[in-house]
Design a protein around this motif. Structure first.
Motif, PDB file in Angstrom:
ATOM      1  N   PRO A 175      19.522   6.240  -9.351  1.00 46.14           N
ATOM      2  CA  PRO A 175      20.863   5.933  -8.856  1.00 46.14           C
ATOM      3  C   PRO A 175      21.813   5.678 -10.016  1.00 46.14           C
ATOM      4  O   PRO A 175      21.443   5.039 -11.002  1.00 46.14           O
ATOM      5  CB  PRO A 175      20.662   4.688  -7.991  1.00 46.14           C
ATOM      6  CG  PRO A 175      19.365   4.108  -8.449  1.00 46.14           C
ATOM      7  CD  PRO A 175      18.532   5.253  -8.909  1.00 46.14           C
ATOM      8  N   ALA A 196      31.152  13.260  -3.047  1.00 45.09           N
ATOM      9  CA  ALA A 196      32.036  12.321  -2.359  1.00 45.09           C
ATOM     10  C   ALA A 196      32.627  11.324  -3.352  1.00 45.09           C
ATOM     11  O   ALA A 196      33.820  10.976  -3.281  1.00 45.09           O
ATOM     12  CB  ALA A 196      31.266  11.590  -1.255  1.00 45.09           C
ATOM     13  N   ALA A 197      31.807  10.843  -4.310  1.00 44.62           N
ATOM     14  CA  ALA A 197      32.297   9.896  -5.316  1.00 44.62           C
ATOM     15  C   ALA A 197      33.345  10.549  -6.205  1.00 44.62           C
ATOM     16  O   ALA A 197      34.392   9.949  -6.515  1.00 44.62           O
ATOM     17  CB  ALA A 197      31.131   9.386  -6.154  1.00 44.62           C
ATOM     18  N   VAL A 213      25.025   6.003  -6.518  1.00 45.84           N
ATOM     19  CA  VAL A 213      25.052   7.417  -6.153  1.00 45.84           C
ATOM     20  C   VAL A 213      23.686   8.037  -6.462  1.00 45.84           C
ATOM     21  O   VAL A 213      23.187   7.955  -7.599  1.00 45.84           O
ATOM     22  CB  VAL A 213      26.167   8.144  -6.926  1.00 45.84           C
ATOM     23  CG1 VAL A 213      26.122   9.646  -6.640  1.00 45.84           C
ATOM     24  CG2 VAL A 213      27.527   7.564  -6.560  1.00 45.84           C
ATOM     25  N   ARG A 214      23.064   8.695  -5.459  1.00 47.96           N
ATOM     26  CA  ARG A 214      21.711   9.231  -5.610  1.00 47.96           C
ATOM     27  C   ARG A 214      21.622  10.749  -5.463  1.00 47.96           C
ATOM     28  O   ARG A 214      20.813  11.403  -6.123  1.00 47.96           O
ATOM     29  CB  ARG A 214      20.778   8.583  -4.581  1.00 47.96           C
ATOM     30  CG  ARG A 214      20.615   7.089  -4.734  1.00 47.96           C
ATOM     31  CD  ARG A 214      19.800   6.500  -3.595  1.00 47.96           C
ATOM     32  NE  ARG A 214      19.631   5.058  -3.741  1.00 47.96           N
ATOM     33  CZ  ARG A 214      18.643   4.476  -4.413  1.00 47.96           C
ATOM     34  NH1 ARG A 214      17.721   5.240  -4.989  1.00 47.96           N
ATOM     35  NH2 ARG A 214      18.561   3.170  -4.511  1.00 47.96           N
ATOM     36  N   THR A 215      22.408  11.333  -4.586  1.00 48.11           N
ATOM     37  CA  THR A 215      22.250  12.750  -4.256  1.00 48.11           C
ATOM     38  C   THR A 215      23.482  13.542  -4.686  1.00 48.11           C
ATOM     39  O   THR A 215      24.571  12.977  -4.894  1.00 48.11           O
ATOM     40  CB  THR A 215      22.066  12.918  -2.742  1.00 48.11           C
ATOM     41  OG1 THR A 215      23.281  12.529  -2.079  1.00 48.11           O
ATOM     42  CG2 THR A 215      20.918  12.054  -2.223  1.00 48.11           C
ATOM     43  N   ARG A 220      32.353   4.221  -8.347  1.00 48.80           N
ATOM     44  CA  ARG A 220      31.459   4.377  -7.201  1.00 48.80           C
ATOM     45  C   ARG A 220      30.033   4.075  -7.670  1.00 48.80           C
ATOM     46  O   ARG A 220      29.581   4.612  -8.692  1.00 48.80           O
ATOM     47  CB  ARG A 220      31.538   5.795  -6.623  1.00 48.80           C
ATOM     48  CG  ARG A 220      32.848   6.086  -5.910  1.00 48.80           C
ATOM     49  CD  ARG A 220      32.982   5.231  -4.650  1.00 48.80           C
ATOM     50  NE  ARG A 220      34.181   5.523  -3.882  1.00 48.80           N
ATOM     51  CZ  ARG A 220      35.347   4.916  -4.035  1.00 48.80           C
ATOM     52  NH1 ARG A 220      35.465   3.971  -4.967  1.00 48.80           N
ATOM     53  NH2 ARG A 220      36.370   5.241  -3.277  1.00 48.80           N
ATOM     54  N   GLU A 250      25.285  15.352  -2.831  1.00 48.33           N
ATOM     55  CA  GLU A 250      26.324  15.174  -1.815  1.00 48.33           C
ATOM     56  C   GLU A 250      27.082  13.857  -2.038  1.00 48.33           C
ATOM     57  O   GLU A 250      28.322  13.805  -1.939  1.00 48.33           O
ATOM     58  CB  GLU A 250      25.703  15.192  -0.419  1.00 48.33           C
ATOM     59  CG  GLU A 250      25.116  16.538  -0.003  1.00 48.33           C
ATOM     60  CD  GLU A 250      23.783  16.830  -0.678  1.00 48.33           C
ATOM     61  OE1 GLU A 250      23.371  17.998  -0.692  1.00 48.33           O
ATOM     62  OE2 GLU A 250      23.154  15.863  -1.209  1.00 48.33           O
ATOM     63  N   GLU A 251      26.317  12.806  -2.323  1.00 45.42           N
ATOM     64  CA  GLU A 251      26.965  11.513  -2.609  1.00 45.42           C
ATOM     65  C   GLU A 251      27.819  11.603  -3.873  1.00 45.42           C
ATOM     66  O   GLU A 251      28.901  11.004  -3.955  1.00 45.42           O
ATOM     67  CB  GLU A 251      25.914  10.416  -2.756  1.00 45.42           C
ATOM     68  CG  GLU A 251      25.211  10.053  -1.463  1.00 45.42           C
ATOM     69  CD  GLU A 251      24.113   9.028  -1.677  1.00 45.42           C
ATOM     70  OE1 GLU A 251      23.613   8.483  -0.679  1.00 45.42           O
ATOM     71  OE2 GLU A 251      23.749   8.757  -2.850  1.00 45.42           O
TER      72      GLU A 251
END
Length: 741
Positions: free
Chosen positions: A551, A582-583, A574-576, A571, A578-579
């Motif tokens: 993360p 978004a960040a 954040v792991r993926t 942010r 997609e995340e």
């Protein structure tokens, strides 16, 4: 409110804000017009111990300032001359000039009672006539606008050119009772007795207020001086003089603003080595404009001044009443230097004793439990059912009070005794008990009551060298002052000297510095940071996420944005991919919303998330008055709201820096609170000393801050950093002697 009196006795309101602006102007004119004082013990001798005096502007009108000064100095045992150029009468001792006055006796000191436009010429004339010191009483100088600033510059020029030492302007003068000299127009000033306490006050009004309070408390003064606008003579000058004054055993210092911080602290340190200094600093609620960082906002002038004075060895107090109690006690008793001293508390009434105990604990005083042998001896002289473990409650005191004092003094954990009793002459003789006691440790007493008999008892105790207060709060202030003074001297003798600062050049490229470059500097200093990647675009951010394998925190990387969280530029977790997208969308939107920005693609910092822990703020900044200072406090986004900080002047050793967390109200959070991580104070000391050394050895950086510096189970790690510099082309990284490759 202090008043500034002009030639005819007209009062002009004097405020701390005006005095602050005045002293800023004074600092500029003083630095331009005269070299620094040598600080020799005799440098102010002509001012406070003159052979002769001339009152310039003496008047026959009894309501005018010149007449009031003439009355005040009438009892001076040396030569006194009155000067009035408009209305001379040599036959009655009223001369036309200072030179004519000097023909009839020595004139070392000129007391100038003239309008502001005439003062510089009068001081110059006095200097040419042989005067080596002058006091300018009237107002209308830098506190009064552009014309007044010009008159003040003229005074500074005269002082610099002639070498005459100048007190004021805009002051009510000084008292030197041992010399028989009342160089003040304030009614009642001549009634202040000679004593062992010196008062050095920014304000003439505060100077007299403290002198009167000390007199009421049974103390006299060796010197009581109000600096006024301090165009020449500063607090540092007076403190340097007092270091060689045989009449002074303690000093009360009142500070409103400081123009030369390092010279002041050097003077305090030299004086405190032989005479305790108790300081009251005005401005607790100042809200000046500082740097945009937490360090700049937290290191207010009030906090920094107090911290600098404490570091130099001064005892700090919060109000004028505490100042009187503290300096009064220290003028009579000074404990040996010690990290801590045990206080034995004796009370003749339980309620006041509890008040005293509560305040002592608030001052971090050690009130140790008495040994079994001590309690056994106390039980022989005290009635049953009284508390005898410390504090010792005597019940209504009786003839055994002296034995109680001696028994407590014999306890190995007791280094001084603080006792409180109401004045009850029918029950016991307190003064007689003190005389009968053979105690081997200092005694401080609080004596409650009213009337002449109580005042006689307090005076008798002072004559016996026993500091005395009228209430538990005053007794606590006295006790706390003795403990603080002992700790300060222990700290200054126990702390290792600062290691030589060794500069190490590190090419960090052109500024301004963003977070990644600031953390590069921390890496060179040996401050741990989390693995990170500076990313020029979204593709680089995705590569960083894959490389860091965990993360991450994603941040806007922009040197112009100091508080990224507040604009939505951070942010977390954040792991993926997609995340991450978004960040990045949110951060790009936050960057686009910044006022005055041209549309552009922002840069990003992708950084591995840190373990949980306790957040600190650690910073160093170049203070405009004191130079480089360092700060440690509880940090994170609530740093300014908590305002729980410790401040020191740099350079400082890592050992001294390691002691800073002990001053924090929230220090328990750093000691494994509820299973949390425990701070390695030595490691923190290395970080703080390195930041301070960076600013001391390099003229480039103006401020560097780590917020938060997180305390984790694995140690300290810097999560965010801000660095600002005057010259960002190339910066030098400096450590406390260790080079980090």
């Amino acid at each position: 409110m202090t008043g500034t009196v002009g030639l005819g006795g007209d009062a002009m309101a004097e405020t701390p804000a005006r005095r602050s602006l005045t002293r800023e102007a004074s600092a500029r004119t003083r630095s331009d017009a005269r070299p620094e004082s040598t600080g020799s013990p005799g440098a102010l001798g002509a001012l406070v111990a003159p052979r002769g005096i001339a009152v310039i502007g003496a008047s026959r009108d009894p309501v005018k300032l010149g007449a009031a000064l003439a009355r005040s100095v009438a009892g001076f045992p040396g030569h006194v001359a009155l000067v009035n150029a408009r209305d001379p009468d040599p036959a009655s001792g009223l001369y036309a000039s200072a030179r004519e006055a000097a023909e009839h006796g020595p004139v070392d000191l000129a007391l100038v009672c003239l309008p502001a436009p005439a003062c510089a010429a009068a001081v110059a004339e006095a200097a040419n006539a042989g005067a080596r010191a002058a006091v300018v009483y009237g107002g209308g100088f830098a506190e009064a606008g552009p014309d007044g600033e010009r008159y003040q510059r003229e005074l500074a020029e005269v002082a610099g050119r002639t070498g005459i030492r100048l007190l004021g302007p805009n002051t009510s003068g000084f008292l030197a009772p041992h010399q028989g000299l009342t160089a003040s127009f304030v009614p009642g000033a001549a009634d202040v007795p000679a004593g062992r306490i010196a008062v050095v006050a920014a304000s003439g009004g505060v100077n007299h207020a403290l002198a009167f309070l000390l007199s009421e408390a049974g103390h006299g003064v060796s010197l009581a001086l109000g600096l006024g606008n301090a165009v020449d003579v500063t607090a540092a000058d007076v403190l340097e003089h007092l270091a060689g004054d045989p009449h002074t055993t303690a000093v009360a210092l009142h500070i409103e603003s400081v123009s030369d911080g390092r010279r002041l602290t050097d003077a305090v340190a030299r004086l405190a080595a032989t005479r305790p200094v108790v300081a009251l600093v005005v401005g607790r609620h100042d809200v000046g404009a500082f740097a945009a960082s937490h360090t700049g906002a937290l290191a207010t002038s009030w906090r920094t001044t107090r911290a600098a004075l404490a570091q130099a060895g001064a005892v700090l107090v919060d109000d004028e009443r505490e100042l009187v109690d503290a300096v009064g006690a220290l003028s009579l008793v000074r404990l040996p230097a010690a990290a801590d001293a045990g206080v034995g508390v004796v009370t003749a009434q339980a309620g006041p004793g509890l008040l005293l105990l509560d305040e002592l604990r608030g001052r971090r005083a050690a009130v140790p439990e008495l040994t079994a042998d001590t309690r056994s001896e106390l039980a022989k002289v005290l009635p049953p059912l009284t508390y005898q473990a410390n504090p010792v409650d005597t019940g209504r005191p009786g003839p055994g009070f002296a034995a109680v004092l001696d028994t407590m003094a014999a306890d190995p954990a007791v280094d001084l005794i603080a006792g409180y009793a109401l004045h009850e002459p029918a029950a016991f003789d307190l003064v007689g008990a003190v005389d009968a006691s053979k105690r081997a440790v200092p005694l401080l007493l609080g004596v409650g009551g009213a009337g002449d008999d109580v005042r006689r008892v307090r005076h008798a105790l002072l004559e016996r060298g026993v500091p005395v207060a009228g209430d538990p709060h005053g007794l606590s202030a006295m006790t706390g002052a003795l403990l603080a003074d002992a700790r300060a001297r222990h700290r200054t003798t126990a702390v290792a000297p600062v290691a030589p600062v060794v500069p190490v050049r590190v090419d960090v490229g052109p500024g301004p510095w963003d977070e990644d470059r600031a953390k590069t500097l921390l890496d060179r200093l040996g401050v741990p940071t989390m693995p990170r990647r500076a990313c020029a675009d979204r593709a680089a951010a995705h590569r960083a996420l894959a490389e860091l394998s965990g993360p991450v925190a994603v941040k806007l990387l922009d040197s112009a944005v100091l508080h990224k969280t507040e604009i939505g530029g951070v942010r977390l977790g954040v792991r993926t991919p997609e995340e991450l997208d978004a960040a990045l969308d949110a951060i790009e939107a936050a960057a686009a919303s910044l006022p005055g920005r041209q549309p552009h693609l922002p840069r990003f910092l992708v950084e591995l998330m840190a373990p949980p822990g306790v957040d600190l703020v650690v910073g160093a900044r170049r203070d405009p008055v004191f130079g480089p200072v360092v700060l440690v406090g509880l940090g994170g986004t609530t740093a300014e709201a908590l305002a729980d900080v410790a401040i020191r002047l740099a350079p400082l050793s890592a050992e001294e820096a390691a002691g800073m967390p002990a001053e924090l109200a929230g220090r328990a959070l750093l000691d494994g609170w509820r299973g949390g991580p425990e701070l390695d104070r030595a490691a923190l000391g290395e970080v703080v000393a390195a930041l301070g050394g960076l600013l001391v050895a390099d003229s480039g950086p103006t401020e560097i801050e780590i917020n938060p510096l997180r305390l984790t189970a694995q140690g300290l790690v810097a999560l965010d950093a801000v660095c600002t510099a005057a010259d960002a082309l190339q910066q030098k990284v400096v450590t406390d002697g260790r080079t980090h490759q």
